[in-house]
Design an enzyme around this catalytic site. Sequence first.
Site, short mmCIF file in Angstrom:
data_model
loop_
_atom_site.label_atom_id
_atom_site.label_comp_id
_atom_site.label_asym_id
_atom_site.label_seq_id
_atom_site.Cartn_x
_atom_site.Cartn_y
_atom_site.Cartn_z
CD GLN A 45 66.63 21.79 57.13
OE1 GLN A 45 65.55 21.97 57.69
NE2 GLN A 45 67.54 20.96 57.61
CB SER A 46 61.44 20.24 51.60
OG SER A 46 60.07 20.26 51.25
#
Length: 343
Positions: free
Chosen positions: A75-76
């Site tokens: 979930q960058s």
Amino acid sequence: MNLARFPRVRLAHLPTPLEHLPNLSRVLGGPEIWMKRDDCTGMSSGGNKTRKLEFLLAEAQAMGADMVLTQGATQSNHARQTAACAAKLGLACHLLLEDRTQKTATEYTQGGNVFLDRLHGATIEWHPANPDMNGEMLKVAERLRAEGRSPYAIPGGGSNPTGALGYVNAAIELVTQANDLGLRLDHVVHATGSAGTQAGLVTGLAGIRSGVPLLGIGVRAPRDRQEENVYRLALATCEKIGIAGAVERTDVVANCDYVGAGYGISTTASLEAISLLARLEGILLDPVYSGKGMAGLIDLCRRGFFSKGQNVVFIHTGGSVGLFGYTADFGFAETAHAATTHA
């Protein structure tokens, strides 16, 4: 500091707002809390990485790149902003996403930032946890060159001296805004992870001799490693802009007591902080960075670390899109709503 001599492409909505948070300040009963809204930088819901990408992607263009690649956690926020900025500039984007949490829920592995990565046209490859993801990325870059592409590799978080220029500039912007408001800055607080934001801020604040102390709330590494990473990058950034020696080791301070079980894993305190800001100020934090950073600030206020009447600025680094990968962590119960018929 003359940052105009470095290549830069304008992508962010700047300057970002500097807002007082009166409801949170009242509830905490200590310092006056202000927020630098770097969640409002634009480009795919905003976030701190867009400032860095203005310098990084200008460098990519100058080098004749036809694509960019970078790496980050599943979930960058950095990956999402890189994909969005690359799309705007007509560059292909390839992402290496690392499993740092072992979360398997579809909302986490396919929703939130991952959904937007794909919506922006990025290609993705998945990697298990790896302490040298930048090294893996360079191997992929070599493979792409062998295929005839001209890739530009951006380290995780955009955290190198070029990327850090974005937060040198942000430090100057913040102090200018405070001066215009007649606001005394007693402390600046933010979440610190890949080191580039803190390194840029400490370089900028020291470079203009602001006298404003900076505190990073760690989200991943132990304090000694985090501070060393930030200091090393700050020294390299100082060298790049011609102010060697401006940053002292004592300028780099991180509090890593709020990491919890690990990077990307929610804590009770971070979930409380996210809920508190949403309900008191209508502001969305993220589960990985700003939520833990704000949890640290709230706890420090409750313990009297900051004095009543001080002005403390929290830099909101964005990432609210990530909330949609963590909805289960909040434990909201399903509620059946009965239809009501009015005569």
